[in-house]
Design a protein around this motif. Structure first.
Motif, PDB file in Angstrom:
ATOM      1  N   THR A   1       1.022  -1.168  -0.120  1.00 19.49           N
ATOM      2  CA  THR A   1      -0.113   0.115   0.206  1.00 19.49           C
ATOM      3  C   THR A   1       1.060   1.283   0.011  1.00 19.49           C
ATOM      4  O   THR A   1       0.689   2.026  -0.754  1.00 19.49           O
TER       5      THR A   1
ATOM      6  N   ALA B   1       2.628   1.574  -3.512  1.00 22.21           N
ATOM      7  CA  ALA B   1       1.794   2.002  -4.410  1.00 22.21           C
ATOM      8  C   ALA B   1       1.239   3.428  -4.369  1.00 22.21           C
ATOM      9  O   ALA B   1       1.098   4.168  -5.201  1.00 22.21           O
TER      10      ALA B   1
ATOM     11  N   GLY C   1       2.519   5.969  -7.105  1.00 23.81           N
ATOM     12  CA  GLY C   1       1.377   6.567  -7.865  1.00 23.81           C
ATOM     13  C   GLY C   1       1.647   8.220  -7.932  1.00 23.81           C
ATOM     14  O   GLY C   1       1.367   8.778  -8.890  1.00 23.81           O
TER      15      GLY C   1
ATOM     16  N   THR D   1      -6.526  13.306  -4.725  1.00 27.20           N
ATOM     17  CA  THR D   1      -5.312  13.109  -5.142  1.00 27.20           C
ATOM     18  C   THR D   1      -4.501  11.768  -4.667  1.00 27.20           C
ATOM     19  O   THR D   1      -4.116  11.063  -5.209  1.00 27.20           O
ATOM     20  N   THR D   2      -4.626  11.772  -3.234  1.00 27.62           N
ATOM     21  CA  THR D   2      -4.197  10.704  -2.540  1.00 27.62           C
ATOM     22  C   THR D   2      -4.901   9.412  -2.789  1.00 27.62           C
ATOM     23  O   THR D   2      -4.052   8.290  -3.209  1.00 27.62           O
TER      24      THR D   2
ATOM     25  N   TRP E   1      -6.307   8.850  -5.809  1.00 31.96           N
ATOM     26  CA  TRP E   1      -6.076   8.349  -7.416  1.00 31.96           C
ATOM     27  C   TRP E   1      -4.482   8.088  -7.339  1.00 31.96           C
ATOM     28  O   TRP E   1      -4.373   6.947  -7.887  1.00 31.96           O
ATOM     29  N   ALA E   2      -3.655   8.561  -6.527  1.00 38.07           N
ATOM     30  CA  ALA E   2      -2.250   7.919  -6.541  1.00 38.07           C
ATOM     31  C   ALA E   2      -2.304   6.724  -5.994  1.00 38.07           C
ATOM     32  O   ALA E   2      -1.613   5.861  -6.629  1.00 38.07           O
ATOM     33  N   LEU E   3      -2.872   6.358  -4.805  1.00 35.56           N
ATOM     34  CA  LEU E   3      -2.971   4.823  -4.513  1.00 35.56           C
ATOM     35  C   LEU E   3      -3.172   3.932  -5.403  1.00 35.56           C
ATOM     36  O   LEU E   3      -2.577   3.156  -5.651  1.00 35.56           O
TER      37      LEU E   3
ATOM     38  N   HIS F   1      -3.791   4.488  -8.647  1.00 30.73           N
ATOM     39  CA  HIS F   1      -2.863   4.571  -9.856  1.00 30.73           C
ATOM     40  C   HIS F   1      -1.550   3.890  -9.911  1.00 30.73           C
ATOM     41  O   HIS F   1      -1.227   2.965 -10.592  1.00 30.73           O
ATOM     42  N   GLY F   2      -1.058   3.874  -8.561  1.00 31.22           N
ATOM     43  CA  GLY F   2       0.285   3.153  -8.301  1.00 31.22           C
ATOM     44  C   GLY F   2      -0.117   1.640  -7.978  1.00 31.22           C
ATOM     45  O   GLY F   2       0.724   0.902  -8.595  1.00 31.22           O
ATOM     46  N   LEU F   3      -1.154   1.178  -7.753  1.00 33.64           N
ATOM     47  CA  LEU F   3      -1.537  -0.164  -7.554  1.00 33.64           C
ATOM     48  C   LEU F   3      -1.584  -0.753  -8.889  1.00 33.64           C
ATOM     49  O   LEU F   3      -1.024  -1.792  -9.208  1.00 33.64           O
TER      50      LEU F   3
ATOM     51  N   PHE G   1      -0.094   0.237 -11.672  1.00 33.62           N
ATOM     52  CA  PHE G   1       1.144   0.318 -12.274  1.00 33.62           C
ATOM     53  C   PHE G   1       2.102  -0.759 -11.766  1.00 33.62           C
ATOM     54  O   PHE G   1       2.528  -1.533 -12.538  1.00 33.62           O
ATOM     55  N   LEU G   2       2.133  -0.987 -10.572  1.00 36.53           N
ATOM     56  CA  LEU G   2       2.786  -1.982  -9.978  1.00 36.53           C
ATOM     57  C   LEU G   2       2.358  -3.498 -10.371  1.00 36.53           C
ATOM     58  O   LEU G   2       2.997  -4.149 -10.663  1.00 36.53           O
TER      59      LEU G   2
ATOM     60  N   LEU H   1       0.877  -3.839 -13.128  1.00 28.18           N
ATOM     61  CA  LEU H   1       0.948  -3.836 -14.555  1.00 28.18           C
ATOM     62  C   LEU H   1       2.689  -4.363 -14.788  1.00 28.18           C
ATOM     63  O   LEU H   1       2.978  -4.759 -15.914  1.00 28.18           O
ATOM     64  N   ASP H   2       3.445  -3.801 -13.877  1.00 29.08           N
ATOM     65  CA  ASP H   2       5.026  -3.844 -14.305  1.00 29.08           C
ATOM     66  C   ASP H   2       5.253  -5.300 -13.623  1.00 29.08           C
ATOM     67  O   ASP H   2       6.452  -5.378 -13.532  1.00 29.08           O
TER      68      ASP H   2
ATOM     69  N   LYS I   1       5.397  -6.140 -10.478  1.00 29.36           N
ATOM     70  CA  LYS I   1       5.863  -6.133  -9.328  1.00 29.36           C
ATOM     71  C   LYS I   1       5.093  -6.782  -8.212  1.00 29.36           C
ATOM     72  O   LYS I   1       5.407  -6.977  -6.969  1.00 29.36           O
ATOM     73  N   LEU I   2       3.777  -6.920  -8.424  1.00 31.55           N
ATOM     74  CA  LEU I   2       2.945  -7.479  -7.268  1.00 31.55           C
ATOM     75  C   LEU I   2       2.329  -8.739  -8.099  1.00 31.55           C
ATOM     76  O   LEU I   2       2.083  -9.023  -9.184  1.00 31.55           O
TER      77      LEU I   2
ATOM     78  N   SER J   1      -5.884  -1.991   0.330  1.00 30.62           N
ATOM     79  CA  SER J   1      -5.095  -0.859   0.501  1.00 30.62           C
ATOM     80  C   SER J   1      -6.276   0.348   0.583  1.00 30.62           C
ATOM     81  O   SER J   1      -5.943   1.331   1.274  1.00 30.62           O
TER      82      SER J   1
END
Lengths: 201, 201
Positions: free
Chosen positions: A151, A154, A158, B150-151, B153-155, B157-159, B161-162, B164-165, B167-168, B183
């Motif tokens: 978490t 991420a 993000g 923003t928080t 969205w970022a969380l 969005h980060g999930l 991408f991770l 997608l990449d 990493k998870l 999360s």
DNA sequence: TGTACATCAGTGAACGCGCGTTCACTGATGTAC
DNA sequence: TGTACATCAGTGAACGCGCGTTCACTGATGTAC
């Protein structure tokens, strides 16, 4: 450089990575070709093949170096973060790294990392383990450290990407830092709650 | 198709976007060339120029369509989320969209979006406003809705991408959904706290 | 210390490729009368 | 309803380009004797 001759470069392997990173920052990943790297290193177009099997191998080497530098950068922000403030400082360092090395950061996370590059796999795992360690130290009583550290990662990741993609205000470093801190605090204040959360829904 | 002739395509503009998306999913963004798009649409290499000024214009059109679809996908997950459960469902939909359309998702967030493409700018802002609206509805009393949205969205969005990449853990859709839910719950439990958090550090 | 030789790290020509984009063109369509 | 013509949406040849990669090569280095 005690190099009398010009025929042998000395350390073309490292010079290629350096050149690749410069090209990356200047032209984005589109500009990263083996030929351009060779040109910039002042060497014939085929010389890099002495050190890298193909383009992909060079990209992996660059990405791995990026991971290592990111890890150093985070460690420099705080050697052993334990309070929310400490962790926020590390988070700010993460986002700052992304903004200072946009193309490198993208290259690092561009694709599912090539599993045939041990260097790259190792570097990825190092980052992941590092984040897990941070969370474990900061929240020793957490039931599911993995879930919480994911978490945290991420959220910060993000924030890095949204800033990088121009979706958030990047006008000043302080504006960026402020948003990152606010987001991290929002999450950390909740940290005890994750243990009780209906994780499986 | 009441098309008797083959000379005029009918709707090449849309066909180009469709072809581009197929190529994107098959070969990643490297495979997305105007010539390949033309080939796939069954048309001469230069025909797309009737509808798109250049390659970049086509990419922007594809990205914009992606944003619109993402918005629809989120809305379909829950029309008016207000509880943490509702919001978690929307978050899961976000990450699922990324995993179902990896190359498209990357293209959408690949670069600071071209400000000369109004279609693309508008689509980006629509997403951003949508997220803000969600957060406002779910947390009407929040002081700084922008910072909190923003928080969120970022969380998410980060999930995305991770995952997608690579990493998870993406082995099963349920594994993904579980991490996303955990999360989101961790963050939401904290939401009242953000008002009191030392935002400026 | 001197020499023969293996090894290493470069060179440079050449290959075939797909790309973006231009240009003058032509076939199909639709509209005014 | 029929015709003339403008407009639109395609074609296809051609351009110059940079790319990744191969190949046979050669200059420099280091090591064994």
């Amino acid at each position: 450089m005690s190099q009398s001759s010009t025929y042998h470069h000395g350390d073309l392997r490292a010079a290629c990575v350096r050149a690749a990173r410069e090209l990356l920052e200047e032209d984005g990943s589109a500009g990263l070709s083996l030929r351009a790297v060779a040109r910039r290193a002042g060497v014939s177009a085929t010389a890099p093949y002495r050190h890298y099997a193909d383009r992909e191998a060079l990209v992996s080497a660059v990405a791995a170096e990026g991971y290592r530098e990111l890890a150093e950068h985070l460690a420099a922000a705080h050697p052993a973060p334990s309070t929310p403030d400490d962790l926020a400082a590390v988070a700010v360092a993460y986002v700052r790294f992304a903004l200072e090395h946009p193309a490198l950061f993208r290259a690092m996370f561009a694709e599912p990392c090539d599993p045939t590059s041990e260097e790259r796999v190792a570097a990825t795992q190092a980052i992941s383990a590092y984040v897990r360690g941070l969370v474990r130290d900061a929240f020793p009583g957490t039931d599911d450290t993995d879930a919480l550290s994911t978490t945290v990662w991420a959220l910060v990741h993000g924030l890095a990407f949204l800033h990088l993609d121009g979706k958030l205000d990047t006008s000043t470093p302080e504006a960026v830092a402020q948003q990152v801190r606010a987001s991290v605090f929002a999450l950390f204040t909740a940290s005890p709650a994750i243990r009780a959360a209906p994780a499986a829904g």
